[in-house]
Design a protein around this motif. Structure first.
Motif, PDB file in Angstrom:
ATOM      1  N   LYS A  72      31.347   9.376  34.960  1.00  0.00           N
ATOM      2  CA  LYS A  72      32.643   9.661  35.573  1.00  0.00           C
ATOM      3  C   LYS A  72      33.674   9.998  34.513  1.00  0.00           C
ATOM      4  O   LYS A  72      34.612  10.767  34.751  1.00  0.00           O
ATOM      5  CB  LYS A  72      33.108   8.463  36.402  1.00  0.00           C
ATOM      6  N   THR A 131      40.395  13.094  46.159  1.00  0.00           N
ATOM      7  CA  THR A 131      39.938  11.749  46.511  1.00  0.00           C
ATOM      8  C   THR A 131      40.448  10.655  45.582  1.00  0.00           C
ATOM      9  O   THR A 131      40.492   9.493  45.964  1.00  0.00           O
ATOM     10  CB  THR A 131      38.401  11.707  46.516  1.00  0.00           C
ATOM     11  N   ASP A 132      40.828  11.000  44.351  1.00  0.00           N
ATOM     12  CA  ASP A 132      41.215   9.992  43.360  1.00  0.00           C
ATOM     13  C   ASP A 132      42.713  10.122  43.058  1.00  0.00           C
ATOM     14  O   ASP A 132      43.133  10.967  42.268  1.00  0.00           O
ATOM     15  CB  ASP A 132      40.394  10.181  42.081  1.00  0.00           C
ATOM     16  N   LEU A 175      37.677  15.558  42.953  1.00  0.00           N
ATOM     17  CA  LEU A 175      38.319  14.360  42.420  1.00  0.00           C
ATOM     18  C   LEU A 175      39.837  14.403  42.604  1.00  0.00           C
ATOM     19  O   LEU A 175      40.484  13.371  42.793  1.00  0.00           O
ATOM     20  CB  LEU A 175      37.995  14.206  40.927  1.00  0.00           C
ATOM     21  N   TYR A 202      36.107  13.238  34.527  1.00  0.00           N
ATOM     22  CA  TYR A 202      37.553  13.167  34.368  1.00  0.00           C
ATOM     23  C   TYR A 202      38.043  14.104  33.263  1.00  0.00           C
ATOM     24  O   TYR A 202      39.003  14.848  33.431  1.00  0.00           O
ATOM     25  CB  TYR A 202      37.977  11.737  34.044  1.00  0.00           C
ATOM     26  N   ALA A 246      37.829   5.473  33.069  1.00  0.00           N
ATOM     27  CA  ALA A 246      36.545   5.674  33.746  1.00  0.00           C
ATOM     28  C   ALA A 246      35.394   5.119  32.923  1.00  0.00           C
ATOM     29  O   ALA A 246      35.552   4.727  31.770  1.00  0.00           O
ATOM     30  CB  ALA A 246      36.332   7.172  34.002  1.00  0.00           C
ATOM     31  N   GLN A 305      44.847   8.108  41.488  1.00  0.00           N
ATOM     32  CA  GLN A 305      45.251   7.771  40.125  1.00  0.00           C
ATOM     33  C   GLN A 305      44.999   8.946  39.184  1.00  0.00           C
ATOM     34  O   GLN A 305      45.852   9.290  38.358  1.00  0.00           O
ATOM     35  CB  GLN A 305      44.493   6.541  39.634  1.00  0.00           C
ATOM     36  N   PHE A 306      43.836   9.567  39.326  1.00  0.00           N
ATOM     37  CA  PHE A 306      43.500  10.716  38.484  1.00  0.00           C
ATOM     38  C   PHE A 306      44.437  11.880  38.766  1.00  0.00           C
ATOM     39  O   PHE A 306      44.880  12.576  37.849  1.00  0.00           O
ATOM     40  CB  PHE A 306      42.046  11.122  38.736  1.00  0.00           C
ATOM     41  N   ARG A 307      44.773  12.084  40.040  1.00  0.00           N
ATOM     42  CA  ARG A 307      45.675  13.185  40.411  1.00  0.00           C
ATOM     43  C   ARG A 307      47.049  12.994  39.782  1.00  0.00           C
ATOM     44  O   ARG A 307      47.649  13.939  39.261  1.00  0.00           O
ATOM     45  CB  ARG A 307      45.782  13.268  41.933  1.00  0.00           C
TER      46      ARG A 307
END
Length: 436
Positions: free
Chosen positions: A380, A250-251, A247, A384, A376, A253-255
């Motif tokens: 998911k 690939t994500d 994640l 997170y 999320a 916003q989460f990073r």
């Protein structure tokens, strides 16, 4: 016509729902039980937060370990161990939780294990001293932290399944405020008791009382009406855990959220150094512990409902604004202690600073918890929370250890450096997209 219960009336009142109930992001079947679940979660979390405060490693446990003459290096590690121990294994915990259609029972088990761990710490405080006491407290603190990890992942998932978006931040705010009132009472009692001389029996009984709070929390949480949820992706725990770390790649916003949260650790990591400064310049009288607990309780009572309402509008702005408060406070305290030697001996300075820090830390915690729940949906959300806490747990253990070592050289210098990191975290928080 269906009669309206008092819980529904109170829920509608405090959430300003005059017409149809808002049920964004949860099933219609769960919506029917939202008022009841709202107050069960509020009560359960209130008792667990009271238990947390009365066994807080930043204040109470540090005081207790010092009282039983545990080695200083062990005292320095209780905050990182307590926090990171509940975060590091959460990817594996999340894989287990995903196999459960109902996840409230994971929280109940975790709360009972926290109760047993804290009882053990109370027994150690009562019957042992020195290095033996220190190592045993560390051992049971590890079991406590691992149990806390169960509650952390499960509670966010249950919250997301039972309470609609737009009401979660407010619920957390009310919870912190109510528990803050109880904490205030406990702090006043500690100040009163200090006149009679607090000993190991008093401190151990305080920890025993804290342990019972988790048992009560577990009993209340068991009454939540939770409907079965998705169980996909719960097999092969280690493999699934490593896959979910992807994640971060690939994500985006989460990073960015992870980066912001890492920098916002300043509000948590600086807290024990305010206590250390107070002990250095004012002494280790037990009334000071009561003052710090009262300051923390007052901060929660005053700020949490405001932060909660703000978080329901924009949780990322709450994170950023609260971090600015914590960071500027740290810079101010560094300048005051370093360049105004008369001021650093003022008995009111450190409890007041701790009060302001408590307001800021309440906002940081409430903002980032609301953000990740609202960001999320379904399983998911569990991913997170688990990935975020696992990474933060590792970072916290590293930075906490470094901070503990650096504090031997300059306590106020550590506060300054952590505060500068907080300013960077505040900026990144403001640049995150809104999720409400």
């Amino acid at each position: 016509m269906k009669s309206i219960s008092w819980t529904e009336k109170l829920y509608d009142y405090i959430n300003n729902e005059e017409d149809a109930r808002i049920c964004k992001d949860i099933d219609e079947s769960a919506c029917e039980y939202t008022p009841k679940n709202y107050f069960l979660i509020l009560l359960s979390n209130t008792f667990s937060k009271l238990g947390d405060t009365l066994s807080n490693p930043k204040t109470v446990l540090a005081w207790v370990m010092s009282y039983v003459n545990a080695p200083v290096y062990l005292i320095s590690f209780i905050v990182p161990i307590r926090e990171s121990g509940s975060m590091l294994p959460q990817l594996i915990i999340a894989s287990y939780i995903r196999t459960k259609e109902k996840r409230k029972w994971v929280y109940v088990i975790g709360a009972v294990l926290q109760f047993l761990s804290m009882v053990a710490i109370g027994m150690v405080t009562l019957h042992t001293t020195g290095s033996t006491a220190g190592w045993l407290i560390i051992l049971f603190l590890i079991t406590f932290s691992l149990s806390r990890g169960l509650c952390s992942v499960a509670s966010k998932d249950v919250l997301g399944k039972t309470i609609p978006k737009g009401r979660r931040g407010r619920l957390k705010g009310y919870t912190v405020s109510v528990s803050g009132i109880l904490v205030l009472v406990a702090g006043l009692y500690m100040m009163y008791q200090s006149k009679n001389g607090a000993d190991s029996t008093f401190y151990s009984y305080t920890i025993f009382f804290a342990s019972v709070m988790w048992l009560i929390s577990a009993l209340i949480y068991a009454g939540i009406k939770e409907f079965p949820g998705a169980t996909s992706g719960g097999q092969n725990g280690w493999k699934e855990a490593l896959a979910r770390m992807d994640l971060l790649r690939t994500d985006m916003q989460f990073r960015r959220f992870i980066i912001a949260r890492s920098l916002l650790l300043c509000s948590a990591l600086t807290a024990p150094f305010y206590v250390i400064l107070a002990q250095r310049y004012l002494g280790k009288e037990s009334y000071l512990l009561g003052l710090f607990i009262i300051a923390n309780g007052l901060a929660a009572i005053i700020s949490a409902p405001v932060w909660g309402r703000m978080a329901d509008r924009s949780s990322k702005n709450v994170m950023g604004f609260a971090a600015i408060i914590a960071s500027l406070l740290g810079v101010f305290m560094f300048c005051l202690v370093s360049f105004a030697p008369i001021a650093k001996n003022a008995y009111w300075l450190y409890p007041l600073a701790f009060f302001i820090l408590g307001i800021a830390h309440s906002g940081v915690r409430l903002g980032r918890k609301t953000y990740i729940v609202d960001m999320a949906h379904g399983n998911k959300r569990t991913d997170y929370v688990a990935v975020s806490n696992t990474i933060i747990g590792g970072i916290l253990l590293i930075t906490g250890g470094i901070s503990a070592a650096a504090s031997v050289v300059s306590t106020e210098g550590v506060i300054l450096v952590l505060s500068l990191f907080g300013l960077a975290g505040s900026y990144i928080s403001y640049t995150l997209p809104n999720v409400e």
